[in-house]
Design an enzyme around this catalytic site. Structure first.
Site, PDB file in Angstrom:
ATOM      1  N   CYS A  79       0.837  -1.197   0.000  1.00  0.00           N
ATOM      2  CA  CYS A  79       0.000   0.000   0.000  1.00  0.00           C
ATOM      3  C   CYS A  79       0.877   1.254   0.000  1.00  0.00           C
ATOM      4  O   CYS A  79       1.609   1.484  -0.956  1.00  0.00           O
ATOM      5  CB  CYS A  79      -0.995  -0.030   1.158  1.00  0.00           C
ATOM      6  SG  CYS A  79      -2.346   1.164   0.966  1.00  0.00           S
ATOM      7  N   HIS A 181      -3.880  -4.540   0.033  1.00  0.00           N
ATOM      8  CA  HIS A 181      -3.453  -5.138   1.303  1.00  0.00           C
ATOM      9  C   HIS A 181      -3.573  -6.656   1.206  1.00  0.00           C
ATOM     10  O   HIS A 181      -4.663  -7.196   1.374  1.00  0.00           O
ATOM     11  CB  HIS A 181      -4.321  -4.621   2.450  1.00  0.00           C
ATOM     12  CG  HIS A 181      -4.047  -3.212   2.839  1.00  0.00           C
ATOM     13  ND1 HIS A 181      -3.053  -2.874   3.734  1.00  0.00           N
ATOM     14  CD2 HIS A 181      -4.615  -2.055   2.427  1.00  0.00           C
ATOM     15  CE1 HIS A 181      -3.034  -1.560   3.882  1.00  0.00           C
ATOM     16  NE2 HIS A 181      -3.975  -1.037   3.096  1.00  0.00           N
ATOM     17  N   GLU A 183      -2.696  -8.835   3.325  1.00  0.00           N
ATOM     18  CA  GLU A 183      -3.084  -9.390   4.626  1.00  0.00           C
ATOM     19  C   GLU A 183      -4.591  -9.316   4.848  1.00  0.00           C
ATOM     20  O   GLU A 183      -5.120  -9.975   5.758  1.00  0.00           O
ATOM     21  CB  GLU A 183      -2.330  -8.673   5.752  1.00  0.00           C
ATOM     22  CG  GLU A 183      -2.814  -7.286   6.092  1.00  0.00           C
ATOM     23  CD  GLU A 183      -2.293  -6.187   5.168  1.00  0.00           C
ATOM     24  OE1 GLU A 183      -2.517  -5.000   5.491  1.00  0.00           O
ATOM     25  OE2 GLU A 183      -1.685  -6.497   4.125  1.00  0.00           O
TER      26      GLU A 183
END
Length: 209
Positions: A79, A181, A183
């Protein structure tokens, strides 16, 4: 071991937990000296380009990060951490980035709500170990108001669309970046982190900067 840079601008614990979930050991690093102890590096980030660069400067991270990139070890920006890999960011004025990738970070043009927030698909432009096992047009989770404009089209690995096409995955030599992202992008985000961790665990290095 994968290091996660703690410079006060990232979702550190969520990245650490995602890496652990796919079986890769990770450690949040609070000082630049710890870079010598890891074989791979993730630079996360949330917020503004100028603030991120100021935090990296104040924490004396910049030269150690550049040395790490020069070592040829795997380096992934996420990001905002991807955006500061570039030479210049235009958020609230013009600000110098790390310069590991040639190009600028600019704001989305008028007509679209910002930030661009939510799930969006990728168009894979070229094969990469980072995207191994990830089908074209897989969905990932984005939150950003600015996007990268690489000077070299060959640095664009995958793109997405938000009124205009923009780079979603970039890379050159041993340095990669993901605008989304991973994650928060299960299952394909976890696959990307699996791929990154595999590269780190194999101890492979490429010609660095």
């Amino acid at each position: 071991m994968i290091g996660i840079v703690d410079y006060g601008r990232g979702n550190l614990r969520s990245v650490e937990k995602a890496l652990e979930k796919v079986g890769h050991e990770a450690r949040i690093m609070g000082t630049p000296q710890e870079l010598e102890e890891v074989n791979g590096l993730i630079l996360p980030g949330v917020g503004a380009f100028a603030d991120a660069m100021q935090a990296l400067k104040e924490g004396e991270w910049i030269k150690p990060l550049l040395r790490f990139a020069a070592s040829g070890k795997p380096f992934l920006g996420i990001c905002l951490g991807m955006q500061v890999l570039f030479e210049v960011g235009e958020e609230h004025g013009e600000h110098v980035g790390l310069g590991l990738l040639a190009g600028r970070v600019v704001k989305f043009p008028p007509g679209k709500k910002v930030p661009h927030m939510g799930w969006n698909s990728l168009w894979i432009k070229q094969s990469s170990p980072l995207l191994e096992g990830i089908p074209d047009q897989s969905y990932f989770y984005f939150v950003h108001s600015y996007y990268a404009v690489p000077a070299e089209s060959r640095d664009i690995i995958a793109a997405s669309d938000y009124g205009i096409e923009f780079p979603a995955v970039v890379g050159k030599k041993n340095v990669w970046g993901a605008q989304f992202h991973p994650e928060k992008s299960s299952p394909w985000g976890l696959q990307l982190l699996t791929n990154f961790g595999k590269w780190v665990s194999e101890g492979e290095t490429l010609s660095g900067y």
